[in-house]
Enzyme design. Structure first.
Site, PDB file in Angstrom:
ATOM      1  N   ARG A  52       0.817  -1.222   0.000  1.00 29.58           N
ATOM      2  CA  ARG A  52       0.000   0.000   0.000  1.00 29.58           C
ATOM      3  C   ARG A  52       0.852   1.273   0.000  1.00 29.58           C
ATOM      4  NH1 ARG A  52      -5.447  -0.833   2.116  1.00 29.58           N
ATOM      5  NH2 ARG A  52      -6.040  -2.734   1.107  1.00 29.58           N
ATOM      6  N   ARG A  56      -3.206   6.355   1.268  1.00 30.79           N
ATOM      7  CA  ARG A  56      -3.774   7.569   1.871  1.00 30.79           C
ATOM      8  C   ARG A  56      -2.859   8.334   2.825  1.00 30.79           C
ATOM      9  NH1 ARG A  56      -9.117   4.797   3.821  1.00 30.79           N
ATOM     10  NH2 ARG A  56      -7.631   3.098   3.809  1.00 30.79           N
ATOM     11  N   ARG A  65      -7.324  11.820  -5.139  1.00 29.56           N
ATOM     12  CA  ARG A  65      -8.589  11.199  -4.738  1.00 29.56           C
ATOM     13  C   ARG A  65      -9.720  12.208  -4.533  1.00 29.56           C
ATOM     14  NH1 ARG A  65     -11.355   8.411  -3.941  1.00 29.56           N
ATOM     15  NH2 ARG A  65     -11.419   7.047  -2.138  1.00 29.56           N
ATOM     16  N   ASP A 102      -6.592  -2.866  -7.212  1.00 30.68           N
ATOM     17  CA  ASP A 102      -7.149  -3.491  -6.003  1.00 30.68           C
ATOM     18  C   ASP A 102      -7.429  -4.952  -6.282  1.00 30.68           C
ATOM     19  OD1 ASP A 102      -8.123  -2.477  -3.224  1.00 30.68           O
ATOM     20  OD2 ASP A 102      -9.524  -4.035  -3.845  1.00 30.68           O
ATOM     21  N   TYR A 180     -14.686 -12.044   0.529  1.00 35.87           N
ATOM     22  CA  TYR A 180     -15.361 -10.774   0.202  1.00 35.87           C
ATOM     23  C   TYR A 180     -16.657 -11.023  -0.574  1.00 35.87           C
ATOM     24  CZ  TYR A 180     -11.695  -7.621   1.809  1.00 35.87           C
ATOM     25  OH  TYR A 180     -10.834  -6.913   2.591  1.00 35.87           O
TER      26      TYR A 180
HETATM   27  C1  LIG Z   1      -7.672  -6.928   1.349  1.00 37.99           C
HETATM   28  C2  LIG Z   1      -7.139  -6.070   0.233  1.00 37.99           C
HETATM   29  C3  LIG Z   1      -7.871  -5.072  -0.480  1.00 37.99           C
HETATM   30  N1  LIG Z   1      -7.002  -4.538  -1.421  1.00 37.99           N
HETATM   31  C4  LIG Z   1      -5.777  -5.128  -1.325  1.00 37.99           C
HETATM   32  C5  LIG Z   1      -5.846  -6.115  -0.314  1.00 37.99           C
HETATM   33  C6  LIG Z   1      -4.736  -7.062   0.046  1.00 37.99           C
HETATM   34  C7  LIG Z   1      -3.771  -6.453   0.996  1.00 37.99           C
HETATM   35  C8  LIG Z   1      -4.316  -6.194   2.362  1.00 37.99           C
HETATM   36  O1  LIG Z   1      -4.665  -7.145   3.067  1.00 37.99           O
HETATM   37  O2  LIG Z   1      -4.374  -4.999   2.739  1.00 37.99           O
HETATM   38  C9  LIG Z   1      -4.587  -4.904  -2.145  1.00 37.99           C
HETATM   39  C10 LIG Z   1      -4.271  -3.555  -2.581  1.00 37.99           C
HETATM   40  N2  LIG Z   1      -5.039  -2.411  -2.514  1.00 37.99           N
HETATM   41  C11 LIG Z   1      -4.343  -1.374  -3.042  1.00 37.99           C
HETATM   42  C12 LIG Z   1      -3.119  -1.856  -3.542  1.00 37.99           C
HETATM   43  C13 LIG Z   1      -2.191  -0.986  -4.354  1.00 37.99           C
HETATM   44  C14 LIG Z   1      -0.798  -1.260  -4.436  1.00 37.99           C
HETATM   45  C15 LIG Z   1      -0.005  -0.993  -3.177  1.00 37.99           C
HETATM   46  O3  LIG Z   1       0.450   0.175  -3.018  1.00 37.99           O
HETATM   47  O4  LIG Z   1       0.253  -1.919  -2.386  1.00 37.99           O
HETATM   48  C16 LIG Z   1      -3.048  -3.214  -3.213  1.00 37.99           C
HETATM   49  C17 LIG Z   1      -1.917  -4.207  -3.440  1.00 37.99           C
HETATM   50  C18 LIG Z   1      -4.808   0.026  -3.125  1.00 37.99           C
HETATM   51  C19 LIG Z   1      -5.868   0.478  -2.212  1.00 37.99           C
HETATM   52  N3  LIG Z   1      -7.041  -0.170  -1.912  1.00 37.99           N
HETATM   53  C20 LIG Z   1      -7.800   0.607  -1.101  1.00 37.99           C
HETATM   54  C21 LIG Z   1      -7.113   1.830  -0.857  1.00 37.99           C
HETATM   55  C22 LIG Z   1      -7.654   3.017  -0.078  1.00 37.99           C
HETATM   56  C23 LIG Z   1      -8.937   3.491  -0.647  1.00 37.99           C
HETATM   57  C24 LIG Z   1      -9.079   4.982  -0.853  1.00 37.99           C
HETATM   58  O5  LIG Z   1      -8.244   5.615  -1.529  1.00 37.99           O
HETATM   59  O6  LIG Z   1     -10.100   5.511  -0.394  1.00 37.99           O
HETATM   60  C25 LIG Z   1      -5.909   1.751  -1.558  1.00 37.99           C
HETATM   61  C26 LIG Z   1      -4.868   2.813  -1.663  1.00 37.99           C
HETATM   62  C27 LIG Z   1      -9.154   0.267  -0.602  1.00 37.99           C
HETATM   63  C28 LIG Z   1      -9.353  -1.067  -0.052  1.00 37.99           C
HETATM   64  N4  LIG Z   1      -9.168  -2.228  -0.744  1.00 37.99           N
HETATM   65  C29 LIG Z   1      -9.415  -3.295   0.099  1.00 37.99           C
HETATM   66  C30 LIG Z   1      -9.817  -2.769   1.359  1.00 37.99           C
HETATM   67  C31 LIG Z   1     -10.141  -3.611   2.572  1.00 37.99           C
HETATM   68  C32 LIG Z   1      -9.808  -1.370   1.260  1.00 37.99           C
HETATM   69  C33 LIG Z   1     -10.298  -0.335   2.253  1.00 37.99           C
HETATM   70  C34 LIG Z   1      -9.586  -0.259   3.511  1.00 37.99           C
HETATM   71  C35 LIG Z   1      -8.145   0.165   3.430  1.00 37.99           C
HETATM   72  O7  LIG Z   1      -7.793   1.121   2.748  1.00 37.99           O
HETATM   73  O8  LIG Z   1      -7.309  -0.450   4.138  1.00 37.99           O
HETATM   74  C36 LIG Z   1      -9.287  -4.700  -0.305  1.00 37.99           C
END
Ligand SMILES: Cc1c2[nH]c(c1CCC(=O)O)Cc1[nH]c(c(CCC(=O)O)c1C)Cc1[nH]c(c(CCC(=O)O)c1C)Cc1[nH]c(c(C)c1CCC(=O)O)C2
Length: 388
Positions: A52, A56, A65, A102, A180
Site C-alpha cells: 500500500r 492515503r 482522490r 485493487d 469478500y
Molecule cells: C484486502 C485487500 C484489499 N485490497 C488489497 C488487499 C490485500 C492487501 C491487504 O490485506 O491490505 C490490495 C491492494 N489495494 C491497493 C493496492 C495498491 C498497491 C499498493 O500500493 O500496495 C493493493 C496491493 C490500493 C488500495 N485499496 C484501497 C485503498 C484506499 C482506498 C481509498 O483511496 O479511499 C488503496 C490505496 C481500498 C481497499 N481495498 C481493500 C480494502 C479492505 C480497502 C479499504 C480499507 C483500506 O484502505 O485499508 C481490499
C-alpha cells in the site's frame, strides 16, 4: 523453450502483442536488488518496499482522490500509473513499485458489483449466499476485455519508471476474494463465508478454482504487459484452521502459480518470481506445506509481524524459499528513535535467518503515517540490513 503443450488455455490478450518487442522498448533496469533477493541471492542489503505504498498517508495521493473515485483511479491507466509512481518519486530508497489497483477487480470481472465506501471500505451489494448464486458469475471471463485497463497501466508505468526499480503486479488469493464475495464486504467474524467450507465443501472448491482461473489470467496479462514480479495477497488466510488452509486456500493458490508458470513457459517467456502473502497462516505445519517452492510454485513467502524470521526459517527447514516482511506496520507511529531501534533489532534477526530477504511491513501501511516517518523507515532499512 518448452514444446509441451499446456493443460491451460492461453488467455486472449490480442492487444498486448509480443512481450519480447514490448520488453525491448522499456528502458533497462538499474536496480535489480528485488529480483535478486527473489531468486534467493544474499544481496548486499535487503531490497525494501511497502504494501500500500501508494496510499492515503501520501498528501499527493489524497489530492488525486479529491477529484476521482477509487475505482476510477484503478480503471484510468494514466491515473493508476501516476499513483504508482508517487512513492517512487518521493522516496529514492524504495527498491520496488507495485501497480496501483485493487484485489477486488477480480470479483468485478466475474460480474459482481463492488463499491468502495469512504467509511466502510469495500461493499459488494449482492453477495453470494448459496452455491446457486455461483450461476450469476460470468463464465469464460476475458481478462483483456474486463481488466485491460490494468495491462495498459502496467505498460505505461514501466515507461514512467525509466528502469529505476522493478514493477510488481498482483492479485488477491481465491480464498480472500471468496470471503469478500460471500460476506459482501469486510468482516470480523467471517460468519457468512467460512460456513461455505463446512456446508458446501465441493462447491467451495469449485468456486475457488473458478476465481483462481481469472486470477491466473490476470497475472499472465500483467507479466506480458511488463510486470517483473508478482504477488498474491491472501489477507484472510489466517482466519482458517490449518486443515482448511491446506484443503481449500492453498490448492487454489497453487492453481494460480502453476497456471501462470505453465502459460508463460508455453509463450516462451522466462517467467517471473511470485510471492505468496498468506497473512496470519502462521502454524508450523502450514509453513512446512509452503517450504518448497517447487511444490507450491511460490518463490517467496510474505510474513506478517506476529512471527520471528529465525523461528520461521526453523519451521521451513531449508532455504529454498525466500522470505519477505515483516515489520509491524505500527512501528511507523513509533517516532524516529523507536523506528530506528526496531529496524535494527529485526534486521539482526533477518540476517541470522539467512536466505533471500525482501524487507517490507507485515501488512499495508496505514493512512495516518507521517510521510517523513516512512522515509526514515526506508533509510533505516538501508542502513541496518547491510550485510557485514
Ligand atoms: C484486502 C485487500 C484489499 N485490497 C488489497 C488487499 C490485500 C492487501 C491487504 O490485506 O491490505 C490490495 C491492494 N489495494 C491497493 C493496492 C495498491 C498497491 C499498493 O500500493 O500496495 C493493493 C496491493 C490500493 C488500495 N485499496 C484501497 C485503498 C484506499 C482506498 C481509498 O483511496 O479511499 C488503496 C490505496 C481500498 C481497499 N481495498 C481493500 C480494502 C479492505 C480497502 C479499504 C480499507 C483500506 O484502505 O485499508 C481490499
Amino acid at each position: 523453450m518448452s514444446t509441451e503443450s499446456s493443460q491451460y488455455a492461453i488467455p486472449e490478450l490480442k492487444n498486448l502483442g509480443s512481450w519480447r518487442e514490448l520488453e525491448k522498448s522499456f528502458p533497462p533496469l538499474k536496480n535489480d536488488l528485488l529480483l535478486r533477493a527473489a531468486k534467493g541471492e544474499d544481496t548486499p542489503r535487503a531490497p525494501v518496499w511497502v504494501m500500500r505504498q501508494a496510499g492515503r498517508y501520501l498528501p499527493e495521493f489524497l489530492e488525486v482522490r479529491k477529484s476521482h473515485s477509487f475505482f476510477e483511479c484503478c480503471q484510468t491507466p494514466s491515473i493508476a500509473s501516476a499513483l504508482t509512481l508517487q512513492p517512487i518519486d518521493r522516496y529514492p530508497n524504495l527498491d520496488a513499485s507495485i501497480i496501483f489497483c485493487d484485489i477486488l477487480v477480480v470479483p468485478q470481472a466475474l460480474g459482481m458489483e463492488v463499491l468502495m465506501e469512504p467509511s466502510k471500505g469495500p461493499v459488494l451489494p449482492k453477495p453470494l449466499v448459496t452455491p446457486e448464486d455461483i450461476k450469476r458469475l460470468n463464465s469464460n471471463v476475458s481478462v483483456e476485455k474486463e481488466l485491460g485497463y490494468l495491462f495498459e497501466a502496467i505498460t505505461l508505468t514501466r515507461k514512467g519508471l525509466a528502469g529505476r526499480v522493478p514493477l510488481i503486479g498482483f492479485c488477491g488469493a481465491p480464498w480472500t476474494l471468496m470471503a469478500y464475495m460471500c460476506e459482501g464486504g469486510g468482516s470480523k467474524t467471517f460468519e457468512k463465508s467460512k460456513p461455505w467450507l463446512y456446508k458446501y465443501p465441493q462447491e467451495s472448491k469449485d468456486l475457488l478454482i473458478k476465481i483462481a482461473d481469472v486470477c491466473a489470467d490476470l497475472l499472465v496479462g500483467q507479466v506480458l504487459a511488463g510486470a517483473q514480479m508478482l504477488q498474491v495477497f491472501d489477507s484472510w488466510a489466517g482466519e482458517l484452521t490449518p486443515y482448511h488452509y491446506a484443503e481449500f486456500a492453498l490448492p487454489a493458490c497453487k492453481h494460480i502459480s502453476f497456471k501462470v508458470k505453465s502459460i508463460l513457459k508455453e509463450l516462451g517467456h522466462p517467467g517471473v518470481a511470485i510471492t505468496l502473502f498468506a497473512k496470519g497462516a502462521n502454524s508450523p505445519s502450514t509453513f512446512k506445506l509452503l517450504s518448497n517452492s517447487e511444490e507450491t510454485g511460490y518463490d517467496t513467502l510474505g510474513l506478517d509481524w506476529t512471527v520471528d524470521p529465525l523461528e520461521v526459517r526453523e519451521w521451513l527447514g531449508n532455504k529454498r524459499v525466500n522470505l519477505q516482511g515483516n515489520f509491524d506496520p505500527t512501528v511507523l507511529y513509533g517516532d524516529k528513535d523507536g523506528i530506528e531501534k526496531e529496524v535494527k533489532r529485526l534486521s539482526e534477526q533477518w540476517k541470522k535467518a539467512g536466505g533471500g530477504w525482501i524487507a517490507n511491513l507485515g501488512h499495508g501501511i496505514t493512512p495516518n503515517v507521517k510521510p517523513e516517518d516512512m522515509g526514515w523507515f526506508l533509510e533505516c532499512v538501508h542502513k541496518y540490513s547491510k550485510r557485514d
